[in-house]
Design a protein around this motif. Structure first.
Motif, PDB file in Angstrom:
ATOM      1  N   ALA A 222       0.824  -1.211   0.000  1.00  0.00           N
ATOM      2  CA  ALA A 222       0.000   0.000   0.000  1.00  0.00           C
ATOM      3  C   ALA A 222       0.856   1.257   0.000  1.00  0.00           C
ATOM      4  CB  ALA A 222      -0.942  -0.013   1.206  1.00  0.00           C
ATOM      5  N   LEU A 223       1.902   1.290   0.821  1.00  0.00           N
ATOM      6  CA  LEU A 223       2.787   2.457   0.864  1.00  0.00           C
ATOM      7  C   LEU A 223       3.513   2.648  -0.467  1.00  0.00           C
ATOM      8  CD1 LEU A 223       4.336   2.235   4.446  1.00  0.00           C
ATOM      9  CD2 LEU A 223       2.501   3.714   3.651  1.00  0.00           C
ATOM     10  N   THR A 224       3.909   1.544  -1.090  1.00  0.00           N
ATOM     11  CA  THR A 224       4.561   1.639  -2.393  1.00  0.00           C
ATOM     12  C   THR A 224       3.627   2.255  -3.434  1.00  0.00           C
ATOM     13  OG1 THR A 224       5.962  -0.272  -1.921  1.00  0.00           O
ATOM     14  CG2 THR A 224       5.670   0.325  -4.232  1.00  0.00           C
ATOM     15  N   ASN A 225       2.369   1.822  -3.416  1.00  0.00           N
ATOM     16  CA  ASN A 225       1.403   2.354  -4.381  1.00  0.00           C
ATOM     17  C   ASN A 225       1.092   3.823  -4.120  1.00  0.00           C
ATOM     18  OD1 ASN A 225       1.212  -0.123  -5.672  1.00  0.00           O
ATOM     19  ND2 ASN A 225      -0.453  -0.819  -4.361  1.00  0.00           N
ATOM     20  N   VAL A 226       1.038   4.211  -2.850  1.00  0.00           N
ATOM     21  CA  VAL A 226       0.815   5.618  -2.520  1.00  0.00           C
ATOM     22  C   VAL A 226       1.946   6.467  -3.093  1.00  0.00           C
ATOM     23  CG1 VAL A 226       0.748   7.289  -0.638  1.00  0.00           C
ATOM     24  CG2 VAL A 226      -0.587   5.198  -0.469  1.00  0.00           C
ATOM     25  N   ALA A 227       3.182   6.015  -2.896  1.00  0.00           N
ATOM     26  CA  ALA A 227       4.328   6.784  -3.374  1.00  0.00           C
ATOM     27  C   ALA A 227       4.355   6.875  -4.902  1.00  0.00           C
ATOM     28  CB  ALA A 227       5.625   6.159  -2.858  1.00  0.00           C
ATOM     29  N   ARG A 228       3.920   5.808  -5.581  1.00  0.00           N
ATOM     30  CA  ARG A 228       4.022   5.778  -7.042  1.00  0.00           C
ATOM     31  C   ARG A 228       2.874   6.494  -7.741  1.00  0.00           C
ATOM     32  NH1 ARG A 228       5.661  -0.568  -8.194  1.00  0.00           N
ATOM     33  NH2 ARG A 228       7.820  -0.456  -7.428  1.00  0.00           N
ATOM     34  N   HIS A 229       1.674   6.423  -7.175  1.00  0.00           N
ATOM     35  CA  HIS A 229       0.501   6.787  -7.968  1.00  0.00           C
ATOM     36  C   HIS A 229      -0.401   7.865  -7.373  1.00  0.00           C
ATOM     37  CE1 HIS A 229       1.417   3.181 -10.331  1.00  0.00           C
ATOM     38  NE2 HIS A 229       1.449   2.499  -9.197  1.00  0.00           N
ATOM     39  N   SER A 230      -0.344   8.092  -6.055  1.00  0.00           N
ATOM     40  CA  SER A 230      -1.418   8.881  -5.438  1.00  0.00           C
ATOM     41  C   SER A 230      -1.217  10.387  -5.521  1.00  0.00           C
ATOM     42  CB  SER A 230      -1.559   8.486  -3.962  1.00  0.00           C
ATOM     43  OG  SER A 230      -0.446   8.951  -3.214  1.00  0.00           O
ATOM     44  N   GLY A 231       0.047  10.862  -5.559  1.00  0.00           N
ATOM     45  CA  GLY A 231       0.299  12.291  -5.447  1.00  0.00           C
ATOM     46  C   GLY A 231      -0.054  12.831  -4.078  1.00  0.00           C
ATOM     47  N   ALA A 232      -0.050  11.973  -3.056  1.00  0.00           N
ATOM     48  CA  ALA A 232      -0.462  12.365  -1.706  1.00  0.00           C
ATOM     49  C   ALA A 232       0.682  13.084  -0.996  1.00  0.00           C
ATOM     50  CB  ALA A 232      -0.885  11.144  -0.893  1.00  0.00           C
ATOM     51  N   SER A 233       0.297  13.930  -0.039  1.00  0.00           N
ATOM     52  CA  SER A 233       1.286  14.601   0.805  1.00  0.00           C
ATOM     53  C   SER A 233       1.426  13.911   2.150  1.00  0.00           C
ATOM     54  CB  SER A 233       0.881  16.060   1.030  1.00  0.00           C
ATOM     55  OG  SER A 233      -0.383  16.137   1.679  1.00  0.00           O
ATOM     56  N   ARG A 234       0.502  12.987   2.461  1.00  0.00           N
ATOM     57  CA  ARG A 234       0.567  12.279   3.733  1.00  0.00           C
ATOM     58  C   ARG A 234      -0.225  10.981   3.623  1.00  0.00           C
ATOM     59  NH1 ARG A 234       1.815  12.755   8.997  1.00  0.00           N
ATOM     60  NH2 ARG A 234       0.515  11.674  10.523  1.00  0.00           N
ATOM     61  N   VAL A 235       0.248   9.971   4.329  1.00  0.00           N
ATOM     62  CA  VAL A 235      -0.456   8.693   4.417  1.00  0.00           C
ATOM     63  C   VAL A 235      -0.465   8.266   5.887  1.00  0.00           C
ATOM     64  CG1 VAL A 235       1.672   7.414   3.917  1.00  0.00           C
ATOM     65  CG2 VAL A 235      -0.546   6.314   3.598  1.00  0.00           C
TER      66      VAL A 235
ATOM     67  N   GLY B  80      -6.056   2.038 -13.313  1.00  0.00           N
ATOM     68  CA  GLY B  80      -6.971   3.165 -13.418  1.00  0.00           C
ATOM     69  C   GLY B  80      -7.065   3.880 -12.109  1.00  0.00           C
ATOM     70  N   GLY B  81      -6.706   5.140 -12.054  1.00  0.00           N
ATOM     71  CA  GLY B  81      -6.765   5.894 -10.812  1.00  0.00           C
ATOM     72  C   GLY B  81      -5.454   5.819 -10.086  1.00  0.00           C
ATOM     73  N   SER B  82      -5.500   6.172  -8.802  1.00  0.00           N
ATOM     74  CA  SER B  82      -4.287   6.241  -8.020  1.00  0.00           C
ATOM     75  C   SER B  82      -4.605   6.015  -6.576  1.00  0.00           C
ATOM     76  CB  SER B  82      -3.623   7.614  -8.185  1.00  0.00           C
ATOM     77  OG  SER B  82      -4.533   8.619  -7.816  1.00  0.00           O
ATOM     78  N   GLY B  83      -3.559   5.757  -5.792  1.00  0.00           N
ATOM     79  CA  GLY B  83      -3.761   5.611  -4.365  1.00  0.00           C
ATOM     80  C   GLY B  83      -3.322   4.243  -3.887  1.00  0.00           C
ATOM     81  N   VAL B  84      -3.743   3.882  -2.666  1.00  0.00           N
ATOM     82  CA  VAL B  84      -3.277   2.652  -2.056  1.00  0.00           C
ATOM     83  C   VAL B  84      -3.737   1.421  -2.809  1.00  0.00           C
ATOM     84  CG1 VAL B  84      -3.130   3.651   0.225  1.00  0.00           C
ATOM     85  CG2 VAL B  84      -5.252   2.614  -0.489  1.00  0.00           C
ATOM     86  N   GLY B  85      -4.769   1.528  -3.608  1.00  0.00           N
ATOM     87  CA  GLY B  85      -5.246   0.353  -4.320  1.00  0.00           C
ATOM     88  C   GLY B  85      -4.639   0.162  -5.686  1.00  0.00           C
ATOM     89  N   GLU B  86      -3.900   1.154  -6.165  1.00  0.00           N
ATOM     90  CA  GLU B  86      -3.356   1.083  -7.518  1.00  0.00           C
ATOM     91  C   GLU B  86      -2.110   0.223  -7.513  1.00  0.00           C
ATOM     92  OE1 GLU B  86      -2.672   1.559 -11.415  1.00  0.00           O
ATOM     93  OE2 GLU B  86      -4.458   2.101 -10.318  1.00  0.00           O
ATOM     94  N   GLY B  87      -1.746  -0.235  -8.634  1.00  0.00           N
ATOM     95  CA  GLY B  87      -0.503  -0.972  -8.719  1.00  0.00           C
ATOM     96  C   GLY B  87      -0.483  -1.984  -9.833  1.00  0.00           C
ATOM     97  N   GLY B  88      -1.466  -1.941 -10.708  1.00  0.00           N
ATOM     98  CA  GLY B  88      -1.452  -2.836 -11.839  1.00  0.00           C
ATOM     99  C   GLY B  88      -1.499  -4.274 -11.412  1.00  0.00           C
ATOM    100  N   GLY B  89      -0.445  -5.027 -11.756  1.00  0.00           N
ATOM    101  CA  GLY B  89      -0.478  -6.454 -11.523  1.00  0.00           C
ATOM    102  C   GLY B  89      -0.369  -6.849 -10.079  1.00  0.00           C
TER     103      GLY B  89
END
Length: 416
Positions: A329-342, A370-379
């Motif tokens: 989840a943290l990896t996906n946040v860093a790659r896709h979410s554009g978040a400033s905090r988790v 599709g989209g971004s955030g903790v749930g993103e990550g493709g495969g």
């Protein structure tokens, strides 16, 4: 604790809505039964049974949104006229259970919902009372309980009582929500045979998913060893052989070859360590789950807040699943979410471990892309997390509207 209280407030409000519906159904049943004495109400009985079932299904849907799904026990409606419908209802225990739930929820559920909503309202009202009490007409200034308060000592006492009401809402809110939903989970669930069939089907599906995940993990390890460490070791063997030949012909030229062999061996060792960490991180063995999660939070590319409750002794498989869930989840946040905090929270939830990961990114996360955030990550993002979680009979819920925020909630049952 505040998040639990807010969730409980939402559940109590939803339960209050179905309790009001149950109250109307109870009143309608009273009128119908009284009118049956004259024979008029007999024709309304099938409609009343359908209305009761409809309200009960609304409660089943509400309970399913906040926990394990409550499957409706009803199949196709019986065919035929009034007599066939009434016979089917008479022999169906689910109808009697729905009626029992309606009466209980219309009374106890209504009172618990009103109490659960009244506590925070009274708390906010009394807490802010010192700010606006002078605006009230003379003789009407008082606390939420109607106690007069027209002097500053009394007004401050009312303000302090607001803190007490809010404290009670924090402590009692989750318990009231559980108590309100208890009759529904007990009475609206299907028969034991139906529930067992659904349980067997779910276990079959999760076990198949676990086997697929295990096979995929073995293929990943094999690829990592074949494409990485094995190639490095082959390079070491070739380089050492070249160094031996050079040592026989020209000892001075053997040193660069030996240096290349040492570098390749170090790289192979690093890749082997990476493969081992992917199987079971050594930090779990050294520091436990809390320490391992602290290391993940400290190394997160996005500023991460971590809250870990008192976990006690956990099975190693549960610890590993929790660790990989947070790591992915943290990896996906860093790659896709554009978040400033988790924020990551790990606590007990009944007899299960609850993990929540939320970020303030742009949202729109979807399983499989599709989209971004903790749930993103493709495969390997949400799909990989889901496979791990479902192999433990756990549940995963992703909430990620467009524009954010994104929240991933995982519940892992813990069995001794």
């Amino acid at each position: 604790m505040t998040r639990d209280a807010l969730e409980a407030l939402d559940r109590l409000a939803g339960g209050l809505g179905t309790a009001v519906l149950a109250l109307f159904v109870t009143m309608a049943w009273t009128v119908t039964l009284v009118s049956c004495l004259t024979g008029v109400g007999l024709l309304a009985l099938p409609g009343m049974i359908g209305l009761t079932r409809s309200v009960a299904d609304r409660e089943r849907a509400r309970l399913g949104r906040r926990g394990d799904p409550v499957v409706s026990p009803y199949g196709e409606p019986p065919e035929g006229g009034w007599t066939e419908q009434m016979k089917a209802a008479w022999h169906d225990p689910s109808v009697r259970r729905d009626l029992a739930w309606t009466g209980i929820h219309a009374t106890m559920g209504l009172l618990l919902g009103l109490l659960g909503l009244a506590l925070p309202i009274m708390g906010l009202r009394d807490l802010t009372y010192p700010l606006w009490w002078r605006l009230l007409p003379a003789g009407e200034a008082g606390s939420s309980l109607g106690v007069p308060a027209q002097t500053w000592p009394a007004v401050l006492a009312v303000g302090l009582s607001g803190v007490l009401w809010l404290g009670l809402a924090l402590v009692l809110g989750p318990r009231l929500a559980v108590l309100q939903s208890l009759p529904g989970r007990r009475l609206l669930a299907p028969h034991a045979s139906v529930d067992l069939s659904a349980r067997v089907a779910r276990l079959t599906a999760t076990r198949a998913a676990a086997l697929r995940a295990h096979a995929a993990e073995l293929r990943r390890i094999e690829r990592s060893l074949h494409d990485g460490a094995q190639n490095r070791l082959v390079a070491v063997v070739v380089t050492v052989a070249a160094a031996r030949r050079a040592l026989a012909r020209d000892p001075a030229s053997a040193d660069p070859a030996l240096e290349r062999a040492q570098t390749a061996a170090e790289q192979a060792l690093a890749e082997l360590r990476g493969v081992v960490r992917g199987i079971l991180p050594p930090v779990l063995e050294d520091k436990g789950l809390a320490g391992a999660l602290s290391a993940l939070a400290a190394g997160s590319a996005v500023p991460c807040g971590l809250s870990v409750g008192e976990l006690g002794a956990l099975p190693l498989s549960v610890e590993a699943t929790a660790y990989f869930t947070v790591a992915e989840a943290l990896t996906n946040v860093a790659r896709h979410s554009g978040a400033s905090r988790v924020d990551v929270e790990v606590t007990w939830y009944g007899e299960a471990l609850r993990i929540t990961v939320g970020d303030d990114g742009r949202g729109g996360a979807r399983e499989g892309g599709g989209g971004s955030g903790v749930g993103e990550g493709g495969g390997s993002g949400l799909a990989g997390i889901r496979r791990r979680v479902e192999s433990h009979d756990g549940t995963l819920v992703l909430t990620s509207p467009e524009g954010g925020p994104t929240r991933l909630a995982v519940v892992l049952p813990v069995t001794p």
